[in-house]
Design an enzyme around this catalytic site. Structure first.
Site: not given
Ligand code: 13P
Length: 252
Positions: A9, A98, A168, A174
């Protein structure tokens, strides 16, 4: 046997030229050393057509990172599932944390997007996962189950065959803080049991469930070794061929 998949991604990274160069480098690396799993790259919309041309004939599959919740019309700035499909892309990521957090995508909006993606012959990589607070309160299973129920449970068995799941945990994305292999396995087994209850054992056994969140060449092998982990959805490490290839090679 369900598919093993490593999907990248790219998020909002790389200019068009940089993206095409990255795809070319990956194509060459995989031509020299064939992968033992399916490999997919999901790119920004504007990269899709050019990357599709670059990777044509290679083992790499292509996907988008999003699509609109409307079929067509006066929705300035949006990109439809039909447009994505017309570039040669075969996949679309939907439900990424996100998009849920920053663009307020609700289970209802995601249902519309999933329907349109499936109508346009795209396979959906559907993301689910809890935030840190939910895990600290021990609510991660309830949260993930609600995400599955909220967007997938109206699908027919036939439609569901085109869904790939990606667990996730938001606290691992991140952050460099990956879930342990045992935490991933525990959640993946739970997800498979929720799918089995709704769509049956066979459908659950056929579902590829990917792990995402600070997955790197150094931890991929241990995570992928777990029985219910069928690969990874890779953010940062998908932006460098050496790292992405290192994760792909975790299946060897
Ligand atoms: P990172 O691999 O950068 O943690 O991102 C994971 C992710 O969000 C993939 O969709």
């Amino acid at each position: 046997m369900r598919k093993k998949i490593v999907a990248g991604n790219w998020k909002m990274n790389k200019t068009l030229q940089e993206g095409v160069a990255l795809a070319k480098e990956l194509k060459e690396a995989l031509a020299a050393d064939a992968p033992n799993c399916d490999v997919v790259i999901c790119t920004p919309f504007i990269h899709l057509a050019s990357v599709a041309a670059e990777i044509e004939g290679s083992v790499i599959g292509l996907g988008a990172e999003n699509c609109a919740d409307k079929a067509s019309g006066a929705y300035t700035g949006e990109v439809s599932a039909a447009m994505v499909e017309s570039t040669g892309a075969k996949y679309v990521i939907l439900g990424h944390s996100e998009r849920r957090a920053y663009y307020h995508e609700t289970p209802e909006i995601l249902k519309e997007k999933i329907n349109l993606a499936l109508e346009n012959n795209l396979k959906v990589i559907f993301c689910i996962g809890e935030v840190l607070e939910e895990r600290e309160e021990g609510r991660q299973n309830d949260v993930v189950k609600a995400q599955l129920e909220g967007s997938l449970f109206d699908l027919t068995a036939e439609q569901y065959k085109n869904i790939i799941l990606a667990y996730e945990p938001v606290w691992a994305i991140g952050t460099g803080k990956t879930a342990t292999a045992d935490q991933a396995e525990e959640m993946h087994a739970f997800i498979r049991s929720v799918i089995a209850e709704k769509f049956g054992n066979e459908a659950a056994e056929e579902t590829s469930i990917l792990y995402g969140g600070s997955c790197k060449p150094g931890n991929a092998k241990e995570i992928f070794a777990k029985a219910n982990v069928d690969g990874g959805l890779i953010g940062g490490a998908a932006l460098k061929v050496a790292d992405f290839k290192g994760i792909i090679d975790a299946w060897k």
